[in-house]
Design a protein around this motif. Structure first.
Motif, short mmCIF file in Angstrom:
data_model
loop_
_atom_site.label_atom_id
_atom_site.label_comp_id
_atom_site.label_asym_id
_atom_site.label_seq_id
_atom_site.Cartn_x
_atom_site.Cartn_y
_atom_site.Cartn_z
N UNK A 180 0.81 -1.22 0.00
CA UNK A 180 0.00 0.00 0.00
C UNK A 180 0.84 1.27 0.00
N UNK A 181 2.16 1.14 0.11
CA UNK A 181 3.12 2.25 0.10
C UNK A 181 3.08 3.10 1.37
N UNK B 226 2.05 -9.03 -5.95
CA UNK B 226 1.03 -8.66 -4.96
C UNK B 226 1.18 -9.51 -3.70
N UNK B 227 1.30 -10.82 -3.86
CA UNK B 227 1.47 -11.68 -2.68
C UNK B 227 2.77 -11.35 -1.96
N UNK B 228 3.81 -11.10 -2.74
CA UNK B 228 5.12 -10.78 -2.15
C UNK B 228 5.04 -9.55 -1.27
N UNK B 229 4.40 -8.49 -1.75
CA UNK B 229 4.37 -7.23 -1.01
C UNK B 229 3.27 -7.19 0.04
N UNK B 230 2.39 -8.18 0.05
CA UNK B 230 1.38 -8.25 1.10
C UNK B 230 1.84 -9.16 2.24
N UNK C 202 -6.12 -5.25 -2.54
CA UNK C 202 -4.82 -5.18 -3.20
C UNK C 202 -4.93 -4.86 -4.68
N UNK C 203 -6.09 -5.09 -5.27
CA UNK C 203 -6.35 -4.75 -6.68
C UNK C 203 -7.86 -4.81 -6.89
#
Length: 375
Positions: free
Chosen positions: A17-18, A239-243, A279-280
């Protein structure tokens, strides 16, 4: 005359989400940073993954948060007898890393400036920056089953296994796996529990039922090899990596209607601490607001009707008596990784080595490579 300054490389990192963004100024002499893959139950059940990917920062080096991003944007989780506090984004649940605790003196421990960071958040993960060196704490894995079986090497370099009780890469701990027992529902049917580290998110699901096996849509998620098992896969998407804060996540797929306690279509409210993050478009992810574990994934594409809605459940939370791979409950798709091209773009040697190792493991264990469509 002023002393010469050692040349440095600036690395940037952020969660999905930054809201959490930081930089590291790394002396070139420290690169590549060594990465260890931890298999302890604390890492698995706080992340909702099969393992974690961490690097210990050199002494006197810490992340420098950028702009409005501060430590206040992170949730800290400390369990009983913890040697570190685990930090994750309060908005999207991404695990950023750990800070070691100072237990000197009486009273509660205080966080130190000694950091262990999740390498999955960095914008680059080349071998010149991060070098995966070893698996650690595999002694906590029931029957020795874990992701290390799929990843004996990265590129041409064999990974070592370190199970020293006093290994400084991660604190030692008693495994939560020690208390896992088979479970049944009130009717005596087998059920499998998914539970995060703090226990705030905990639910069960059964084996595929006749109504699922006979449904044109839901039956797609039943194993083609054994109708009493669900499908499972490894995913290396961004997406999974950054979540989750890890380089790879593992998922199985279960109709929402089978989950107990009953789960609402949009995940919340469910219990007191499940948080959600979009996430999207059309995708909602759930995570534990206390320990940060990735807990659930809802995709509109897997919701032909509310009665047929299928949820993604992280295998890292499953409490299977036979071990974290839950092979008595799951059939793994070993022929390919989900979103392989995305994962290879970010960490090419890791993604290719994992894909190759997954196929080799499948051939050695089952005599075949299993490839099938999931969605």
């Amino acid at each position: 005359m002023m002393a010469a300054t050692s040349p440095v490389r600036q690395l940037t990192a952020s969660c999905h989400c930054k809201m959490v963004q930081y930089t590291l100024e790394i002396p070139l002499s420290e690169l590549p940073l060594p990465v260890h893959i931890c298999h302890c139950s604390i890492c698995r059940y706080t992340h909702g993954t099969l393992c974690s990917f961490h690097t210990n920062l050199p002494e006197n080096l810490r992340p420098e948060f950028r702009g409005s991003s501060t430590l206040n944007k992170l949730t800290a989780y400390r369990h009983v007898h913890a040697e570190t506090e685990r930090l994750f984004c309060s908005m999207c649940g991404c695990h950023v890393g750990d800070r070691f605790l100072d237990h000197a003196g009486e009273g509660s421990a205080t966080a130190s400036d000694k950091w262990v960071l999740a390498t999955a958040l960095f914008s680059e993960h080349g071998e010149d920056l991060f070098r995966i060196k070893m698996h650690c704490h595999t002694q906590f894995l029931i029957r020795g089953a874990g992701l290390h079986n799929f990843l004996p090497q990265v590129g041409d370099e064999a990974l070592t296994i370190s199970n020293s009780k006093h290994d400084d890469t991660q604190p030692s701990s008693k495994s939560q796996d020690d208390s896992i027992q088979p479970e049944t529902d009130d009717a005596g049917n087998e059920v499998l529990r998914a539970e995060c580290h703090c226990g705030g998110i905990s639910f069960t699901f059964p084996r595929p039922t006749p109504s699922v096996r006979n449904d044109a849509y839901m039956s797609k998620f039943v194993s083609p090899k054994d109708s009493n098992k669900w499908l499972a896969c490894l995913c290396v998407c961004g997406d999974c990596r950054l979540e989750s804060g890890t380089l790879v996540t593992a998922w199985t797929f279960v109709p929402r209607a089978l989950i107990e306690p009953p789960m609402p279509p949009l995940l919340g409210p469910y219990g007191k601490i499940l948080k959600t993050f979009a996430s999207s478009p059309g995708v909602l992810r759930g995570f534990c607001g206390t320990c940060g574990a990735t807990a659930l994934f809802v995709n509109n594409d897997r919701t032909p009707s509310l009665e047929q809605q299928v949820l993604d459940i992280p295998v890292g939370l499953l409490r299977a008596p036979e071990g974290i791979l839950a092979e008595e409950w799951l059939t793994w798709r070993t022929g390919r990784l989900a979103n392989f091209d995305d994962g290879k773009k970010f960490a090419p040697e890791f993604a290719q080595s994992l894909a190759d190792g997954f196929r080799n493991w499948s051939t050695d264990r089952y005599g075949e490579i299993l490839g099938f469509e999931l969605y």
